[in-house]
Design a protein around this motif. Structure first.
Motif, PDB file in Angstrom:
ATOM      1  N   ILE A 184       0.662  -1.075   0.352  1.00  0.00           N
ATOM      2  CA  ILE A 184      -0.399   0.180   0.102  1.00  0.00           C
ATOM      3  C   ILE A 184       0.887   1.500  -0.134  1.00  0.00           C
ATOM      4  O   ILE A 184       0.603   2.473  -1.096  1.00  0.00           O
ATOM      5  CB  ILE A 184      -1.106   0.175   1.263  1.00  0.00           C
ATOM      6  CG1 ILE A 184      -1.836  -1.265   0.677  1.00  0.00           C
ATOM      7  CG2 ILE A 184      -1.662   1.611   1.264  1.00  0.00           C
ATOM      8  CD1 ILE A 184      -2.357  -1.437   2.214  1.00  0.00           C
ATOM      9  N   SER A 239       1.799   3.223  -3.755  1.00  0.00           N
ATOM     10  CA  SER A 239       1.134   3.792  -4.278  1.00  0.00           C
ATOM     11  C   SER A 239       1.111   3.655  -5.257  1.00  0.00           C
ATOM     12  O   SER A 239       0.632   3.864  -6.722  1.00  0.00           O
ATOM     13  CB  SER A 239       1.443   5.517  -4.582  1.00  0.00           C
ATOM     14  OG  SER A 239       1.384   5.999  -3.248  1.00  0.00           O
ATOM     15  N   ILE A 279      -9.229   3.285   2.926  1.00  0.00           N
ATOM     16  CA  ILE A 279      -8.571   3.827   1.380  1.00  0.00           C
ATOM     17  C   ILE A 279      -9.392   5.350   1.315  1.00  0.00           C
ATOM     18  O   ILE A 279      -8.059   6.078   1.331  1.00  0.00           O
ATOM     19  CB  ILE A 279      -8.282   3.108   0.244  1.00  0.00           C
ATOM     20  CG1 ILE A 279      -8.435   2.927  -0.403  1.00  0.00           C
ATOM     21  CG2 ILE A 279      -7.469   2.132   0.971  1.00  0.00           C
ATOM     22  CD1 ILE A 279      -8.584   2.119  -1.763  1.00  0.00           C
ATOM     23  N   LEU A 322      -3.973   6.702   4.795  1.00  0.00           N
ATOM     24  CA  LEU A 322      -4.505   5.697   3.353  1.00  0.00           C
ATOM     25  C   LEU A 322      -4.409   6.521   2.101  1.00  0.00           C
ATOM     26  O   LEU A 322      -3.785   5.909   1.346  1.00  0.00           O
ATOM     27  CB  LEU A 322      -5.116   4.928   4.258  1.00  0.00           C
ATOM     28  CG  LEU A 322      -4.791   3.877   4.964  1.00  0.00           C
ATOM     29  CD1 LEU A 322      -6.227   2.991   5.592  1.00  0.00           C
ATOM     30  CD2 LEU A 322      -3.279   2.765   4.190  1.00  0.00           C
ATOM     31  N   TYR A 323      -5.174   7.459   2.306  1.00  0.00           N
ATOM     32  CA  TYR A 323      -5.858   8.520   1.423  1.00  0.00           C
ATOM     33  C   TYR A 323      -4.520   8.774   0.480  1.00  0.00           C
ATOM     34  O   TYR A 323      -3.802   8.964  -0.538  1.00  0.00           O
ATOM     35  CB  TYR A 323      -6.750   9.432   1.605  1.00  0.00           C
ATOM     36  CG  TYR A 323      -7.448  10.147  -0.027  1.00  0.00           C
ATOM     37  CD1 TYR A 323      -8.048   9.202  -0.732  1.00  0.00           C
ATOM     38  CD2 TYR A 323      -6.671  11.129  -0.196  1.00  0.00           C
ATOM     39  CE1 TYR A 323      -8.381  10.300  -2.111  1.00  0.00           C
ATOM     40  CE2 TYR A 323      -6.894  12.367  -0.955  1.00  0.00           C
ATOM     41  CZ  TYR A 323      -7.686  11.255  -2.136  1.00  0.00           C
ATOM     42  OH  TYR A 323      -8.182  12.088  -3.537  1.00  0.00           O
ATOM     43  N   ILE A 374      -2.437   6.284  -0.416  1.00  0.00           N
ATOM     44  CA  ILE A 374      -3.219   5.041  -1.673  1.00  0.00           C
ATOM     45  C   ILE A 374      -4.080   5.636  -2.675  1.00  0.00           C
ATOM     46  O   ILE A 374      -4.595   5.153  -4.206  1.00  0.00           O
ATOM     47  CB  ILE A 374      -3.300   3.487  -1.924  1.00  0.00           C
ATOM     48  CG1 ILE A 374      -3.187   2.710  -3.177  1.00  0.00           C
ATOM     49  CG2 ILE A 374      -4.103   3.502  -0.589  1.00  0.00           C
ATOM     50  CD1 ILE A 374      -2.549   3.077  -3.650  1.00  0.00           C
ATOM     51  N   GLY A 375      -5.081   5.794  -1.767  1.00  0.00           N
ATOM     52  CA  GLY A 375      -6.250   6.365  -1.860  1.00  0.00           C
ATOM     53  C   GLY A 375      -6.058   7.319  -3.019  1.00  0.00           C
ATOM     54  O   GLY A 375      -6.897   7.345  -4.015  1.00  0.00           O
TER      55      GLY A 375
END
Length: 427
Positions: free
Chosen positions: A209, A212, A255, A261-262, A265-266
């Protein structure tokens, strides 16, 4: 009698030492490939140390154990496949507009073939194969630790963690390595139910994760789904697939709603959705679209044999701000080596997939993760160049060994040695 027994013990001890040295040097090589890469050919001195050390000990072991017999020399299908691909790439020197670019790639491809050959011929038992898989897993665990301890905690959720500054190679390769090993680990957990595999899956999944990478994350999701789908021993398959989709839905929610998390990868998926909906997204999406379109244009102009191995980047440099590859292995093959090169490269994937599927239908369950790895690799090579990457080519060789082991497992009712897959004899 005691003298003979003592002599046998010494021989066995020496053989054991050579076996472990071969394992250690292969692990060293894979750790260099995953975590200490240098992109400039000729300057990666630690790689050359690992390369020649492994080739030396693997060659010695093969001769010692009569795996490499010059009087009865057999070429594994994988070696034949990659060797012929190298010959085509070398031949493209004759029609390439940038022949030096074609020649620059031959050395790397030849090294890949040599490493794969010695790895293949040194696997003779299921135990050898299991140990080999563990070495691949350990090398990626090492890579994750290298990444983890190379940044401060505050930088963990920064974008594209595991890029050139840490591993020496593009972060897309880092993510691809994680995805491949996660598919293998998921299958082991699915079959063996060990808690160790849960811990490894969670840890390596977390590290993936942080890279990215959209495609690598989608690769493991599809890989996990296909393992459940194709496994004939699965009970309550529909229920498990529904539970898996619910877990995926929760993950997607996290995500997009969790700030860290955003940031990791989000935003990449947000950008991808915007690009699909209204043609707006991050810069890389626009660039890759242009690369694909230009590769198709080159293919149309030279459909049969292409413009020459590794020549796409040279052509691109004349119409774009930088010279780089097409970010699509399918189109890289088509534009550089035409239909001939595409078929010559990808027939081996189909060979492994069909062999694996037939073994699976005949009840050999252990081939499943390797079939899924090849399938998902083929799918996501739409957005990745892999034909020259050493670690990826060794993974393909690992899948080929899995096919060889499967052939032997299905022929155990015979009393003779069984030569499988063009020269890789499994006991």
């Amino acid at each position: 009698m005691d003298v003979v027994k003592s002599k046998n013990q010494k021989v066995n001890k020496f053989s054991y030492i050579i076996d472990r040295m071969t394992d250690i040097l292969l692990l060293f090589l894979l750790c260099v490939l995953t975590s200490h890469n240098v992109s400039v050919e000729g300057e990666n001195y630690i790689y050359y140390l690992a390369f020649f050390s492994y080739i030396g000990i693997a060659g010695f072991r093969a001769i010692l154990k009569s795996y490499l017999n010059l009087f009865h020399f057999k070429i594994p299908v994988q070696t034949l496949w990659y060797g012929l691909f190298i010959v085509l790439g070398l031949t493209s020197y004759l029609w390439a507009k940038y022949p030096d670019a074609a020649m620059d790639m031959i050395s790397r491809l030849t090294q890949n073939m040599i490493l794969s050959f010695f790895m293949i011929i040194n696997v003779k038992t299921k135990e050898d194969f299991r140990r080999l898989q563990n070495i691949f897993i350990l090398s990626v665990v090492y890579m994750s630790l290298k990444i983890l301890f190379s940044v401060s905690p505050s930088e963990l959720f920064s974008r594209h963690l595991g890029n050139y500054d840490i591993t020496g190679h593009n972060v897309n390769f880092t993510a691809f390595y994680f995805a491949i090993i996660l598919i293998l680990l998921f299958y082991r957990f699915y079959v063996e139910k060990s808690r160790l595999y849960i811990a490894l899956i969670l840890f390596l999944g977390f590290m993936l994760i942080l890279t990215s990478s959209r495609k690598a994350l989608l690769m493991i999701i599809i890989g996990f789904f296909l393992i459940v789908l194709f496994d004939k021993n699965t009970k309550h398959k529909l229920l498990k697939l529904i539970i898996g989709m619910l877990i995926f839905a929760v993950f997607v929610y996290l995500i997009f709603t969790n700030e860290k998390l955003y940031r990791a990868i989000g935003w990449k998926f947000d950008s991808m959705l915007s690009f699909l909906e209204n043609n707006k997204g991050d810069k890389s999406l626009y660039e890759r679209k242009f690369f694909r379109e230009y590769a198709v244009e080159l293919f149309y102009k030279n459909p049969f044999v292409g413009v020459g191995l590794n020549n796409f980047s040279q052509y691109l440099g004349k119409v774009f701000s930088r010279a780089t590859y097409s970010h699509n292995n399918w189109l890289e093959m088509l534009s550089c080596l035409g239909v001939v090169g595409f078929v010559m490269y990808y027939w081996f994937y189909l060979y492994c997939i069909f062999k694996s599927y037939n073994q699976l239908k005949r009840g050999y369950r252990s081939i499943l993760p390797f079939m899924i790895i090849i399938i998902t690799m083929f799918i996501f090579e739409y957005a990745q160049i892999v034909y020259y990457d050493t670690f990826i080519q060794l993974v393909i060789s690992l899948c080929f060994i899995g096919v060889s082991v499967g052939d032997r497992a299905l022929e155990m009712n015979t009393n003779k040695r069984y030569s499988v897959s063009g020269g890789n004899e499994i006991e």
